[in-house]
Motif scaffolding. Structure first.
Motif, PDB file in Angstrom:
ATOM      1  N   VAL A 139       0.840  -1.203   0.000  1.00  0.00           N
ATOM      2  CA  VAL A 139       0.000   0.000   0.000  1.00  0.00           C
ATOM      3  C   VAL A 139       0.873   1.250   0.000  1.00  0.00           C
ATOM      4  CG1 VAL A 139      -1.712   1.317   1.304  1.00  0.00           C
ATOM      5  CG2 VAL A 139      -1.968  -1.163   1.061  1.00  0.00           C
ATOM      6  N   THR A 140       1.912   1.274   0.834  1.00  0.00           N
ATOM      7  CA  THR A 140       2.824   2.424   0.893  1.00  0.00           C
ATOM      8  C   THR A 140       3.485   2.664  -0.454  1.00  0.00           C
ATOM      9  OG1 THR A 140       3.255   2.110   3.246  1.00  0.00           O
ATOM     10  CG2 THR A 140       4.926   3.311   1.994  1.00  0.00           C
ATOM     11  N   VAL A 141       4.001   1.613  -1.068  1.00  0.00           N
ATOM     12  CA  VAL A 141       4.696   1.738  -2.351  1.00  0.00           C
ATOM     13  C   VAL A 141       3.739   2.167  -3.457  1.00  0.00           C
ATOM     14  CG1 VAL A 141       5.938   0.440  -4.136  1.00  0.00           C
ATOM     15  CG2 VAL A 141       6.552   0.166  -1.718  1.00  0.00           C
TER      16      VAL A 141
ATOM     17  N   GLU B  82       2.703   9.137  -6.615  1.00  0.00           N
ATOM     18  CA  GLU B  82       3.166  10.514  -6.414  1.00  0.00           C
ATOM     19  C   GLU B  82       4.552  10.761  -6.992  1.00  0.00           C
ATOM     20  OE1 GLU B  82       1.333  13.034  -5.086  1.00  0.00           O
ATOM     21  OE2 GLU B  82      -0.289  11.561  -5.098  1.00  0.00           O
ATOM     22  N   ASN B  83       5.378   9.729  -7.048  1.00  0.00           N
ATOM     23  CA  ASN B  83       6.756   9.866  -7.500  1.00  0.00           C
ATOM     24  C   ASN B  83       7.091   8.691  -8.420  1.00  0.00           C
ATOM     25  OD1 ASN B  83       9.467  10.279  -7.841  1.00  0.00           O
ATOM     26  ND2 ASN B  83       9.952  10.468  -5.675  1.00  0.00           N
TER      27      ASN B  83
ATOM     28  N   ARG C  85      14.260   4.553  -0.360  1.00  0.00           N
ATOM     29  CA  ARG C  85      14.591   4.221   1.027  1.00  0.00           C
ATOM     30  C   ARG C  85      13.851   5.142   1.998  1.00  0.00           C
ATOM     31  NH1 ARG C  85      19.347   3.137  -1.633  1.00  0.00           N
ATOM     32  NH2 ARG C  85      20.106   1.029  -1.361  1.00  0.00           N
ATOM     33  N   ASP C  86      13.776   6.427   1.661  1.00  0.00           N
ATOM     34  CA  ASP C  86      13.076   7.374   2.518  1.00  0.00           C
ATOM     35  C   ASP C  86      11.578   7.037   2.586  1.00  0.00           C
ATOM     36  OD1 ASP C  86      13.027   9.818   4.149  1.00  0.00           O
ATOM     37  OD2 ASP C  86      11.862  10.646   2.477  1.00  0.00           O
ATOM     38  N   ALA C  87      10.988   6.703   1.455  1.00  0.00           N
ATOM     39  CA  ALA C  87       9.557   6.369   1.424  1.00  0.00           C
ATOM     40  C   ALA C  87       9.253   5.121   2.237  1.00  0.00           C
ATOM     41  CB  ALA C  87       9.097   6.173  -0.016  1.00  0.00           C
TER      42      ALA C  87
ATOM     43  N   ALA D 169       9.347  -1.971 -10.069  1.00  0.00           N
ATOM     44  CA  ALA D 169       7.986  -1.493 -10.341  1.00  0.00           C
ATOM     45  C   ALA D 169       8.024  -0.099 -10.959  1.00  0.00           C
ATOM     46  CB  ALA D 169       7.152  -1.487  -9.059  1.00  0.00           C
ATOM     47  N   ALA D 170       8.879   0.769 -10.424  1.00  0.00           N
ATOM     48  CA  ALA D 170       8.998   2.125 -10.977  1.00  0.00           C
ATOM     49  C   ALA D 170       9.526   2.075 -12.409  1.00  0.00           C
ATOM     50  CB  ALA D 170       9.916   2.975 -10.100  1.00  0.00           C
TER      51      ALA D 170
END
Length: 170
Positions: free
Chosen positions: A113-115, A121-122, A131-133, A154-155
């Protein structure tokens, strides 16, 4: 104990319930909506296992009250997937599978969910931004390298247009 009526859309489906004012969103999702993919770990907002999307923003379900989500659109890990969420994996889920971005799997729903929210958004993050996310999600099995590889994949795949844009949308 006072109770209130709440109504929300969860993974596109309408839910109505009478809940205690102090019932958390995570407990509401698990107990009243019967969606058990949202896990409870620390119950202090530290581990990230209870992360869900409320109106597109990632929130800690253990710190958010169900009454705060009244009228909202909520997306749980069960709502993230391909066109047939019961059988298709989202781009993020497929990357986690491919790069073994999970070990015991307890933390995985919160990471997914976070990713998903992060990449929406990014879409072209640096490794430092990844790493920060992820810093608000904990994996006790130390599977971070696989998770970071999965997010990068994924990105990159989304950037190459390998999946429908809806895979990263809540």
């Amino acid at each position: 104990m006072t109770e209130r009526d709440v109504a929300m859309r969860v993974n596109g489906r309408a839910y109505r319930a009478r809940v205690a004012d102090r019932l958390t969103l995570a407990d509401h999702l698990r107990q009243n909506c019967h969606l058990t993919g949202t896990h409870l770990g620390c119950e202090h907002g530290v581990c990230g296992t209870c992360t869900v999307l409320v109106d597109g923003a990632d929130v800690r379900g253990c710190l958010t009250l169900a009454v705060q989500a009244d009228g909202a659109e909520v997306t749980t890990v069960e709502g993230i997937g391909g066109p047939d969420a019961d059988s298709d994996l989202s781009l993020v889920q497929e990357a986690f599978r491919r790069h073994h971005g999970l070990q015991c799997g307890f933390c995985t729903p919160g990471f997914v969910v976070t990713v998903t929210a992060f990449l929406r958004e990014n879409p072209d993050p640096s490794d430092e931004e990844i790493r920060d996310a992820l810093s608000g999600n904990l994996c006790r099995c130390t599977g971070y390298q696989g998770i970071i590889r999965a997010v990068r994949d994924a990105a990159d795949a989304a950037g190459r247009g390998e999946t429908e844009s809806s895979s990263l949308e809540a």
